[in-house]
Scaffold this motif. Structure first.
Motif, PDB file in Angstrom:
ATOM      1  N   VAL A  57       0.726  -1.166  -0.188  1.00  0.00           N
ATOM      2  CA  VAL A  57       0.044  -0.044  -0.069  1.00  0.00           C
ATOM      3  C   VAL A  57       0.948   1.203   0.023  1.00  0.00           C
ATOM      4  O   VAL A  57       0.516   2.203  -0.784  1.00  0.00           O
ATOM      5  N   LEU A  60       2.194   1.763  -3.530  1.00  0.00           N
ATOM      6  CA  LEU A  60       1.102   2.354  -4.194  1.00  0.00           C
ATOM      7  C   LEU A  60       0.767   3.838  -4.160  1.00  0.00           C
ATOM      8  O   LEU A  60       0.830   4.453  -4.920  1.00  0.00           O
ATOM      9  N   ALA A  78      -4.651   3.590 -12.132  1.00  0.00           N
ATOM     10  CA  ALA A  78      -4.373   2.254 -11.775  1.00  0.00           C
ATOM     11  C   ALA A  78      -3.737   1.516 -13.025  1.00  0.00           C
ATOM     12  O   ALA A  78      -2.921   0.877 -12.968  1.00  0.00           O
ATOM     13  N   ALA A  83      -1.746  -1.379 -11.189  1.00  0.00           N
ATOM     14  CA  ALA A  83      -2.277  -2.028 -10.081  1.00  0.00           C
ATOM     15  C   ALA A  83      -4.083  -2.302 -10.227  1.00  0.00           C
ATOM     16  O   ALA A  83      -4.425  -1.579 -11.051  1.00  0.00           O
ATOM     17  N   SER A  86      -9.336  -1.261  -7.697  1.00  0.00           N
ATOM     18  CA  SER A  86      -9.981  -1.392  -6.441  1.00  0.00           C
ATOM     19  C   SER A  86      -8.725  -0.867  -5.305  1.00  0.00           C
ATOM     20  O   SER A  86      -9.196  -0.206  -4.481  1.00  0.00           O
ATOM     21  N   GLU A  87      -7.529  -1.354  -5.558  1.00  0.00           N
ATOM     22  CA  GLU A  87      -6.471  -0.925  -4.473  1.00  0.00           C
ATOM     23  C   GLU A  87      -6.024   0.654  -4.855  1.00  0.00           C
ATOM     24  O   GLU A  87      -6.001   1.272  -3.877  1.00  0.00           O
ATOM     25  N   ARG A  89      -8.372   2.974  -5.854  1.00  0.00           N
ATOM     26  CA  ARG A  89      -9.444   3.581  -5.332  1.00  0.00           C
ATOM     27  C   ARG A  89      -9.056   3.835  -3.879  1.00  0.00           C
ATOM     28  O   ARG A  89      -9.256   4.920  -3.149  1.00  0.00           O
ATOM     29  N   GLU A  90      -9.041   2.706  -3.332  1.00  0.00           N
ATOM     30  CA  GLU A  90      -8.540   2.667  -1.781  1.00  0.00           C
ATOM     31  C   GLU A  90      -7.337   3.637  -1.305  1.00  0.00           C
ATOM     32  O   GLU A  90      -7.480   4.360  -0.242  1.00  0.00           O
ATOM     33  N   ALA A  91      -6.356   3.335  -2.124  1.00  0.00           N
ATOM     34  CA  ALA A  91      -5.275   4.219  -1.721  1.00  0.00           C
ATOM     35  C   ALA A  91      -5.305   5.692  -1.940  1.00  0.00           C
ATOM     36  O   ALA A  91      -5.122   6.669  -1.037  1.00  0.00           O
TER      37      ALA A  91
END
Length: 122
Positions: A57, A60, A78, A83, A86-87, A89-91
Protein backbone atom coordinates in the motif's frame (compact mmCIF):
# COMPACT_ATOMS: atom_id res chain seq x y z
CA UNK A 1 -25.84 2.99 11.26
CA UNK A 2 -25.85 4.57 7.82
CA UNK A 3 -22.95 6.80 6.72
CA UNK A 4 -23.79 10.50 6.89
CA UNK A 5 -22.10 13.08 4.67
CA UNK A 6 -20.28 15.51 6.94
CA UNK A 7 -21.85 18.50 5.17
CA UNK A 8 -25.27 17.23 6.26
CA UNK A 9 -24.30 17.02 9.92
CA UNK A 10 -26.41 19.18 12.19
CA UNK A 11 -23.63 20.27 14.53
CA UNK A 12 -20.29 20.31 12.71
CA UNK A 13 -18.39 21.31 15.85
CA UNK A 14 -19.70 18.20 17.63
CA UNK A 15 -18.58 16.01 14.71
CA UNK A 16 -15.13 17.60 14.77
CA UNK A 17 -14.80 16.90 18.51
CA UNK A 18 -15.86 13.27 18.00
CA UNK A 19 -13.41 12.92 15.12
CA UNK A 20 -10.50 14.28 17.19
CA UNK A 21 -11.30 11.69 19.87
CA UNK A 22 -11.27 8.92 17.29
CA UNK A 23 -14.97 8.16 17.74
CA UNK A 24 -15.96 8.99 14.16
CA UNK A 25 -14.50 7.48 11.00
CA UNK A 26 -14.34 9.63 7.88
CA UNK A 27 -14.39 8.00 4.45
CA UNK A 28 -13.71 9.56 1.08
CA UNK A 29 -15.50 7.33 -1.42
CA UNK A 30 -13.72 7.09 -4.77
CA UNK A 31 -15.04 5.82 -8.06
CA UNK A 32 -13.21 4.74 -11.20
CA UNK A 33 -13.99 8.05 -12.88
CA UNK A 34 -12.94 10.23 -9.94
CA UNK A 35 -9.74 12.26 -10.12
CA UNK A 36 -7.32 13.42 -7.46
CA UNK A 37 -4.59 16.02 -7.32
CA UNK A 38 -1.50 15.76 -5.13
CA UNK A 39 -0.13 19.18 -4.23
CA UNK A 40 3.57 19.57 -3.48
CA UNK A 41 4.30 17.65 -0.29
CA UNK A 42 6.12 20.34 1.65
CA UNK A 43 7.95 19.04 4.68
CA UNK A 44 7.27 15.45 3.62
CA UNK A 45 10.13 13.12 4.50
CA UNK A 46 10.26 9.62 3.09
CA UNK A 47 11.81 6.85 5.11
CA UNK A 48 11.63 4.55 2.12
CA UNK A 49 14.83 2.54 1.74
CA UNK A 50 13.99 0.72 -1.48
CA UNK A 51 13.33 -2.56 0.32
CA UNK A 52 11.45 -4.95 -1.97
CA UNK A 53 9.51 -6.32 1.00
CA UNK A 54 8.02 -2.97 1.97
CA UNK A 55 4.29 -2.46 2.39
CA UNK A 56 2.47 -2.73 -0.99
CA UNK A 57 0.00 0.00 0.00
CA UNK A 58 2.90 2.31 0.78
CA UNK A 59 4.42 1.57 -2.65
CA UNK A 60 1.08 2.34 -4.29
CA UNK A 61 0.76 5.64 -2.42
CA UNK A 62 4.26 6.69 -3.48
CA UNK A 63 3.42 5.81 -7.07
CA UNK A 64 0.23 7.85 -6.87
CA UNK A 65 2.08 10.85 -5.45
CA UNK A 66 4.23 10.96 -8.57
CA UNK A 67 1.76 9.84 -11.25
CA UNK A 68 -1.51 11.54 -10.26
CA UNK A 69 -2.72 14.66 -11.98
CA UNK A 70 -5.92 16.64 -11.49
CA UNK A 71 -7.36 15.26 -14.75
CA UNK A 72 -6.25 11.62 -14.54
CA UNK A 73 -9.03 9.27 -13.49
CA UNK A 74 -8.55 6.51 -10.93
CA UNK A 75 -9.01 4.01 -13.77
CA UNK A 76 -6.22 5.64 -15.82
CA UNK A 77 -4.00 5.88 -12.76
CA UNK A 78 -4.49 2.16 -12.05
CA UNK A 79 -3.47 1.39 -15.62
CA UNK A 80 -0.33 3.56 -15.37
CA UNK A 81 0.64 2.02 -12.03
CA UNK A 82 -0.21 -1.53 -13.13
CA UNK A 83 -2.40 -1.99 -10.06
CA UNK A 84 -5.98 -3.18 -9.54
CA UNK A 85 -8.53 -0.36 -9.67
CA UNK A 86 -9.95 -1.35 -6.26
CA UNK A 87 -6.54 -0.90 -4.63
CA UNK A 88 -5.95 2.46 -6.32
CA UNK A 89 -9.42 3.63 -5.23
CA UNK A 90 -8.62 2.70 -1.62
CA UNK A 91 -5.18 4.32 -1.74
CA UNK A 92 -6.67 7.51 -3.21
CA UNK A 93 -9.25 7.56 -0.44
CA UNK A 94 -6.52 7.21 2.20
CA UNK A 95 -4.45 9.97 0.56
CA UNK A 96 -7.46 12.31 0.62
CA UNK A 97 -8.34 11.45 4.23
CA UNK A 98 -4.77 12.16 5.32
CA UNK A 99 -4.68 15.46 3.43
CA UNK A 100 -2.02 14.39 0.92
CA UNK A 101 -4.45 14.68 -2.00
CA UNK A 102 -7.77 16.25 -2.89
CA UNK A 103 -10.55 15.09 -5.18
CA UNK A 104 -10.74 17.09 -8.42
CA UNK A 105 -13.48 15.17 -10.21
CA UNK A 106 -15.83 18.16 -10.47
CA UNK A 107 -13.04 20.34 -11.87
CA UNK A 108 -12.36 17.74 -14.56
CA UNK A 109 -16.04 17.49 -15.49
CA UNK A 110 -16.35 21.28 -15.77
CA UNK A 111 -13.28 21.59 -17.98
CA UNK A 112 -14.42 18.66 -20.15
CA UNK A 113 -17.92 20.08 -20.61
CA UNK A 114 -16.46 23.51 -21.47
CA UNK A 115 -14.29 21.80 -24.10
CA UNK A 116 -17.18 19.79 -25.59
CA UNK A 117 -20.01 22.34 -25.32
CA UNK A 118 -20.28 24.89 -28.10
CA UNK A 119 -19.84 28.47 -26.91
CA UNK A 120 -22.34 29.85 -29.39
CA UNK A 121 -25.09 27.33 -30.14
CA UNK A 122 -26.85 29.69 -32.57
Amino acid sequence: LQPLPIDQAVDTQMWKRLYRRGLVHVEVPMGEDDCIAVPPLEGFVSNKDGDEDSDPVEKLLYGMFFAASARTTIRELAHVLGAPISEVREAASVACRLGFARRTTQERRRSFSAFVSPRNPG
